[in-house]
Scaffold this active site. Structure first.
Site, PDB file in Angstrom:
ATOM      1  CB  SER A  24      -1.524  -0.506   1.712  1.00 28.55           C
ATOM      2  OG  SER A  24       0.008  -0.096   2.179  1.00 28.55           O
ATOM      3  CG  HIS A 157     -42.014  23.154 -12.362  1.00 29.62           C
ATOM      4  ND1 HIS A 157     -41.770  21.722 -12.491  1.00 29.62           N
ATOM      5  CD2 HIS A 157     -42.114  24.032 -11.356  1.00 29.62           C
ATOM      6  CE1 HIS A 157     -43.181  21.108 -11.333  1.00 29.62           C
ATOM      7  NE2 HIS A 157     -43.425  22.428 -10.429  1.00 29.62           N
ATOM      8  CB  SER A 278     -13.160  26.927 -28.588  1.00 24.77           C
ATOM      9  OG  SER A 278     -13.205  25.854 -29.810  1.00 24.77           O
ATOM     10  CE  LYS A 284     -18.321  27.477 -27.169  1.00 24.94           C
ATOM     11  NZ  LYS A 284     -18.012  26.050 -27.349  1.00 24.94           N
ATOM     12  CD  GLU A 291     -18.502  22.502 -19.154  1.00 26.39           C
ATOM     13  OE1 GLU A 291     -17.680  23.418 -19.485  1.00 26.39           O
ATOM     14  OE2 GLU A 291     -18.674  21.656 -20.367  1.00 26.39           O
ATOM     15  CD  GLN A 323      -3.278  -2.292   2.017  1.00 29.44           C
ATOM     16  OE1 GLN A 323      -2.534  -2.460   3.299  1.00 29.44           O
ATOM     17  NE2 GLN A 323      -2.622  -2.927   1.367  1.00 29.44           N
TER      18      GLN A 323
HETATM   19  N1  ARG Z   1      -0.923  -1.359   5.549  1.00 29.24           N
HETATM   20  C1  ARG Z   1      -2.270  -1.852   5.899  1.00 29.24           C
HETATM   21  C2  ARG Z   1      -3.483  -0.700   5.831  1.00 29.24           C
HETATM   22  O1  ARG Z   1      -3.671  -0.182   5.287  1.00 29.24           O
HETATM   23  C3  ARG Z   1      -1.978  -1.177   8.189  1.00 29.24           C
HETATM   24  C4  ARG Z   1      -2.387  -2.501   9.134  1.00 29.24           C
HETATM   25  C5  ARG Z   1      -1.589  -3.678   8.687  1.00 29.24           C
HETATM   26  N2  ARG Z   1      -1.874  -4.538   9.596  1.00 29.24           N
HETATM   27  C6  ARG Z   1      -1.769  -5.930   8.861  1.00 29.24           C
HETATM   28  N3  ARG Z   1      -2.148  -7.006   9.702  1.00 29.24           N
HETATM   29  N4  ARG Z   1      -1.221  -6.841   8.622  1.00 29.24           N
HETATM   30  O2  ARG Z   1      -4.360  -1.736   6.898  1.00 29.24           O
END
Ligand code: ARG
Length: 464
Positions: A24, A157, A278, A284, A291, A323
């Site tokens: 992560s 409306h 544009s 334009k 938007e 995670q």
């Molecule tokens: N990277 C994990 C998360 O974002 C952290 C916690 C991980 N804990 C574990 N026991 N694997 O949730």
């Protein structure tokens, strides 16, 4: 390569794909400063309780400061094999200060770290969004005061309904944003408890002081149930719900900006700073910022849905599914922040075309309700009957191809003989708007009062 954090009972390292799905760090590095802060609090508390030596705690805190500097300078080395921000920081700490670094993880788990770090991140994000929303309210209230008497059509409306003032319309959004800010403040209050010290799920036998770590991190108190603390992402869901509704408000306003700035309406002119040209049509001026504010609502509401679905089947306590909470939270809050800033910029710069607004306000028999009200007030006619008479007046105006105030008294008297020349005093758009003096109504004096009330409140808040 073996994982240094948990490799002890393994004889093989993870498959490359395992590493890829598991890591992560690419996104949770955003939690870097929060993780450092939580670790520093943990080290100080462990020493205060005699769980680790004071000089080890000092080395840990210094090491963590060094690591934060490396991160800020962009010299910190990341590697997917170290999974996440927590293991990265701990591994680097041990590299820097040796075995003392290995004492930091006493009586805590990544489960409570991540729950703590994310709360800290969301808390900061809420504070940033609240400040942005206050600025947007300021821009809206400033414009509202300036245009308290600028008449425009009010719609239902999307059909012309009754004249209102531009200031009144803008203040409607100030109200919505105030409620959004209230929802964020409410979520912030509930999230401000510290999960640190839940120690994976069951608490710990070490004599930790969770009140101390909670206080150092600015939390109101520690969470009361260790299982709940590591499993709970309510705070993120609540925050994303508040963000979604806020985004919907911005999107409704953005839609109005798009419509108002179109040639068909021509109510406002956006500044060059918030329009684009544009590549083929030289004339334009496209309202791209509006938007995109409108469109980004999709990502924000999508993030809320994502998180709810991630959580919905999870048994207690921590599951790795959690995670997947971070990317939607980060993306939604950063996207909302940008949308708020862009909206405030558009509002501050937008120039209403008063003549066009006024002309549109008088179109489509917008003062018909004023005529009906006059019949009630001057001739003591029941409203339902007045509605019928006015309907016939509108029909004859339509046939004559003229607005209501261009009908002659004789023409009006054909429909209702008791009508007097005084009726003409209520058929103009300014008179119509000015007559709406009921509390919360569009009369310029009301709008001025409300705009000043908001401006005073915002000023007081900023000074507080
Ligand atoms: N990277 C994990 C998360 O974002 C952290 C916690 C991980 N804990 C574990 N026991 N694997 O949730």
């Amino acid at each position: 390569m073996d994982n240094r954090m948990w490799g002890g009972r393994f004889s093989h390292g993870p498959d490359a794909i395992m590493e890829e799905i598991n890591a992560s760090i690419d996104f949770d590095k955003k939690l870097f400063p929060n993780d450092i802060a939580a670790s520093k609090a943990q080290a100080r508390m462990l020493a205060a309780r005699g769980i680790i030596a004071a000089d080890d705690a000092e080395k840990i805190r210094e090491g963590l400061d060094t690591i934060l500097r490396e991160f800020e300078a962009g010299t910190f080395t990341f590697s997917r094999s170290l999974e996440d921000v927590h293991t990265h920081i701990e591994a680097r700490l041990i590299e820097l200060i040796g075995p003392a670094g290995g004492r930091l993880h006493t009586a805590r788990s990544r489960n409570d770290q991540v729950a703590t770090d994310l709360r800290l991140w969301v808390r900061d994000a809420i504070d940033a969004i609240d400040a942005g929303l206050a600025e947007l309210q300021q821009a809206l209230a400033d414009k509202a005061l300036e245009h308290a008497a600028t008449v425009m059509p009010g719609f239902t409306h999307l059909q012309t309904a009754q004249p209102v003032t531009f200031g009144h319309h803008l203040l409607a959004y100030v109200e919505m944003i105030a409620r959004d800010r209230g929802r964020f403040a409410d979520a912030r209050k509930r999230l401000n408890e510290s999960p640190l010290g839940s120690a994976a799920l069951a608490g710990t036998s070490f004599p930790i002081d969770r009140d101390q770590t909670a206080a150092e991190l600015g939390f109101d108190r520690p969470t009361a149930n260790s299982l709940d603390a590591v499993s709970d992402r309510d705070f993120a869901v609540e925050t994303l719900a508040a963000a979604s509704l806020c985004a919907v408000h911005l999107s409704r306003f953005a839609e109005e900006i798009v419509v108002w700035s179109s040639a068909g309406f021509g109510f406002i002119r956006l500044s060059d700073r918030f329009t684009t040209g544009s590549s083929i049509m030289p004339q334009k001026r496209n309202p791209d910022a509006a938007e995109l504010v409108r469109a980004k609502t999709g990502r924000i509401v999508g993030s809320l849905t994502t998180l709810l679905i991630v959580l919905k089947g999870l048994p207690l306590a921590y599951q790795k599914d959690m995670q997947e909470d971070k990317e939607p939270v980060f993306d939604a809050m950063e996207t909302l922040n940008l949308a708020i800033t862009a909206t405030a910029g558009m509002v501050a710069d937008m120039e209403p075309d008063k003549a066009a607004m006024r002309k549109a306000a008088g179109a489509a028999y917008s003062t018909a309700t004023d005529l009906a009200d006059w019949l009630v007030q001057s001739l003591d006619m029941p409203f339902r009957e007045a509605h019928g008479v006015t309907g016939r007046v509108v029909r004859s105006a339509e046939e004559a191809g003229r607005p209501l105030h261009r009908l002659t008294l004789e023409e009006l008297q054909v429909i209702e003989p008791r009508i007097t020349p005084e009726v003409f005093s209520v058929l103009g758009v300014s008179q119509s708007a000015s007559s709406r003096t009921s509390f919360g109504g569009t009369a310029p004096n009301n709008v001025r009062k409300q705009a000043r009330r908001w401006l005073a409140r915002l000023k007081k808040e900023a000074g507080a």
